[in-house]
Design a protein around this motif. Structure first.
Motif, PDB file in Angstrom:
ATOM      1  N   GLY A   1       0.806  -1.215   0.000  1.00  0.00           N
ATOM      2  CA  GLY A   1       0.000   0.000   0.000  1.00  0.00           C
ATOM      3  C   GLY A   1       0.839   1.264   0.000  1.00  0.00           C
ATOM      4  N   VAL A   2       1.871   1.289   0.844  1.00  0.00           N
ATOM      5  CA  VAL A   2       2.691   2.495   0.938  1.00  0.00           C
ATOM      6  C   VAL A   2       3.700   2.581  -0.197  1.00  0.00           C
ATOM      7  N   ASN A   3       4.422   1.504  -0.457  1.00  0.00           N
ATOM      8  CA  ASN A   3       5.534   1.568  -1.409  1.00  0.00           C
ATOM      9  C   ASN A   3       5.109   1.534  -2.867  1.00  0.00           C
ATOM     10  N   ILE A   4       3.975   0.898  -3.169  1.00  0.00           N
ATOM     11  CA  ILE A   4       3.524   0.826  -4.566  1.00  0.00           C
ATOM     12  C   ILE A   4       2.261   1.655  -4.788  1.00  0.00           C
ATOM     13  N   ASP A   5       1.200   1.339  -4.042  1.00  0.00           N
ATOM     14  CA  ASP A   5      -0.080   2.015  -4.273  1.00  0.00           C
ATOM     15  C   ASP A   5       0.049   3.527  -4.160  1.00  0.00           C
ATOM     16  N   HIS A   6       0.773   3.986  -3.143  1.00  0.00           N
ATOM     17  CA  HIS A   6       0.893   5.432  -2.927  1.00  0.00           C
ATOM     18  C   HIS A   6       1.557   6.128  -4.113  1.00  0.00           C
ATOM     19  N   VAL A   7       2.502   5.448  -4.764  1.00  0.00           N
ATOM     20  CA  VAL A   7       3.156   6.038  -5.938  1.00  0.00           C
ATOM     21  C   VAL A   7       2.166   6.132  -7.099  1.00  0.00           C
ATOM     22  N   VAL A   8       1.375   5.093  -7.285  1.00  0.00           N
ATOM     23  CA  VAL A   8       0.362   5.115  -8.340  1.00  0.00           C
ATOM     24  C   VAL A   8      -0.707   6.161  -8.040  1.00  0.00           C
TER      25      VAL A   8
ATOM     26  N   ARG B   1       9.538   4.117 -15.295  1.00  0.00           N
ATOM     27  CA  ARG B   1      10.087   4.006 -16.651  1.00  0.00           C
ATOM     28  C   ARG B   1       8.991   3.839 -17.698  1.00  0.00           C
ATOM     29  N   SER B   2       7.885   3.246 -17.301  1.00  0.00           N
ATOM     30  CA  SER B   2       6.779   3.044 -18.233  1.00  0.00           C
ATOM     31  C   SER B   2       5.903   4.282 -18.363  1.00  0.00           C
ATOM     32  N   ALA B   3       5.724   5.011 -17.256  1.00  0.00           N
ATOM     33  CA  ALA B   3       4.879   6.206 -17.296  1.00  0.00           C
ATOM     34  C   ALA B   3       5.572   7.378 -17.967  1.00  0.00           C
ATOM     35  N   ALA B   4       6.880   7.445 -17.856  1.00  0.00           N
ATOM     36  CA  ALA B   4       7.623   8.613 -18.330  1.00  0.00           C
ATOM     37  C   ALA B   4       7.407   8.931 -19.809  1.00  0.00           C
ATOM     38  N   PRO B   5       7.515   7.961 -20.728  1.00  0.00           N
ATOM     39  CA  PRO B   5       7.340   8.298 -22.142  1.00  0.00           C
ATOM     40  C   PRO B   5       5.935   8.798 -22.468  1.00  0.00           C
ATOM     41  N   THR B   6       4.943   8.347 -21.718  1.00  0.00           N
ATOM     42  CA  THR B   6       3.565   8.781 -21.958  1.00  0.00           C
ATOM     43  C   THR B   6       3.379  10.253 -21.594  1.00  0.00           C
ATOM     44  N   LEU B   7       4.029  10.677 -20.506  1.00  0.00           N
ATOM     45  CA  LEU B   7       3.806  12.027 -19.988  1.00  0.00           C
ATOM     46  C   LEU B   7       4.813  13.060 -20.501  1.00  0.00           C
ATOM     47  N   ALA B   8       5.963  12.611 -20.979  1.00  0.00           N
ATOM     48  CA  ALA B   8       7.004  13.545 -21.414  1.00  0.00           C
ATOM     49  C   ALA B   8       6.538  14.539 -22.480  1.00  0.00           C
ATOM     50  N   PRO B   9       5.732  14.127 -23.477  1.00  0.00           N
ATOM     51  CA  PRO B   9       5.303  15.101 -24.487  1.00  0.00           C
ATOM     52  C   PRO B   9       4.478  16.255 -23.927  1.00  0.00           C
ATOM     53  N   GLU B  10       3.917  16.064 -22.720  1.00  0.00           N
ATOM     54  CA  GLU B  10       3.128  17.128 -22.091  1.00  0.00           C
ATOM     55  C   GLU B  10       3.970  18.006 -21.165  1.00  0.00           C
TER      56      GLU B  10
ATOM     57  N   PRO C   1      13.222   4.099 -21.606  1.00  0.00           N
ATOM     58  CA  PRO C   1      13.686   5.469 -21.753  1.00  0.00           C
ATOM     59  C   PRO C   1      15.208   5.539 -21.769  1.00  0.00           C
ATOM     60  N   LYS C   2      15.748   6.583 -22.368  1.00  0.00           N
ATOM     61  CA  LYS C   2      17.182   6.823 -22.357  1.00  0.00           C
ATOM     62  C   LYS C   2      17.673   6.834 -20.925  1.00  0.00           C
ATOM     63  N   SER C   3      18.755   6.110 -20.640  1.00  0.00           N
ATOM     64  CA  SER C   3      19.180   5.928 -19.267  1.00  0.00           C
ATOM     65  C   SER C   3      20.430   6.709 -18.882  1.00  0.00           C
TER      66      SER C   3
END
Length: 257
Positions: free
Chosen positions: A107-114, A162-171, A242-244
């Motif tokens: 809940g804290v380590n994963i859910d809270h980030v989402v 790493r998965s969310a970043a490419p979706t949001l970067a264009p914004e 994403p580029k690392s």
């Protein structure tokens, strides 16, 4: 990123890495909302830095939505969100599973980030862009023997970032993670005597790495932080994503000291 005049929200902000990040952001000219389940600690630090206290449980989706809404309303915008709250498992996760403790760490380590990211994105869009940084761990990059559950949750954070970043970067919304090794914070207080002379990071070391990520990070980067080394983006060799940035030292491991 020039931090002057930015509005930030820090979860787990009343102590440890979160508190160090709050103070660093405030010193750089940002206004900061301190979110933490420790209400007294959050209020004390918010008063110290002239910020806003937001008590509540980060693993609750309504709490995260409220924190973002209240911070945006109070500051008039939201530019930076540090999803820093975290707990340890207190069990191996391999046998004799304590279900309540398992639910708590997930809940804290994963859910809270989402919950935090999905709540923050609309606010950052309204601000014309911004940055989200999640506190993962070196355990999100390499296995940490003896704590399978913690390792699992931090690997999940790294994969999500790493998965969310490419979706949001264009914004104009940048998503990153910071991945520190063992740090001398309340998270390890009960086990600190077991570390002996093993070198520990300070909370300020990690806060400095967070500031570096805010200043010059690229979308999707996950920065490792270890004693005696400059923080840098981890290179996921041969793994699409994403580029690392620059390759990590070959000996990035829990046993390298």
């Amino acid at each position: 990123m020039d931090l002057t005049g930015k509005a930030a929200l820090v979860t787990g902000g009343a102590s440890g890495i979160g508190a160090a990040a709050v103070r660093r952001l405030a010193a750089a000219g940002s206004v900061v909302a301190v979110a933490d389940r420790d209400e007294a600690g959050a209020r004390a630090l918010a008063e110290e830095v002239g910020g806003l206290a937001l008590p509540g449980d980060a693993s609750d989706p309504d709490t995260m939505t409220m924190a973002v809404d209240v911070a945006e309303d109070a500051f008039g915008r939201l530019n930076i969100v540090l999803l820093n709250a975290g707990v340890t498992a207190g069990q191996s996760g391999i046998e004799n599973l304590d279900l309540a403790a398992y639910r708590r760490i997930v809940g804290v380590n994963i859910d809270h980030v989402v919950f935090g990211l999905t709540a923050a994105v609309p606010a950052l869009r309204r601000a014309g862009g911004g940055t989200i940084v999640a506190t993962a761990s070196l355990a999100g990059l390499v296995a940490m023997p003896g704590d399978a559950l913690y390792t699992m949750t931090k690997h999940a954070v790294v994969g999500y970032v790493r998965s969310a970043a490419p979706t949001l970067a264009p914004e104009g919304i940048r998503v990153n993670a910071v991945c520190p090794g063992f740090a001398d914070t309340p998270l390890i207080a009960k086990a600190k005597d077991r570390f002996g002379d093993f070198p520990l990071l300070s909370a300020e070391d990690v806060a400095g790495a967070i500031e570096a990520v805010l200043e010059r990070g690229e979308p999707g980067e996950c920065w490792f932080v270890q004693p005696g080394r400059e923080p840098a983006p981890y290179a996921f060799r041969g793994v699409p994503g994403p580029k690392s940035g620059t390759p990590p030292p070959e000996d990035v491991t829990w046993k390298d000291h």
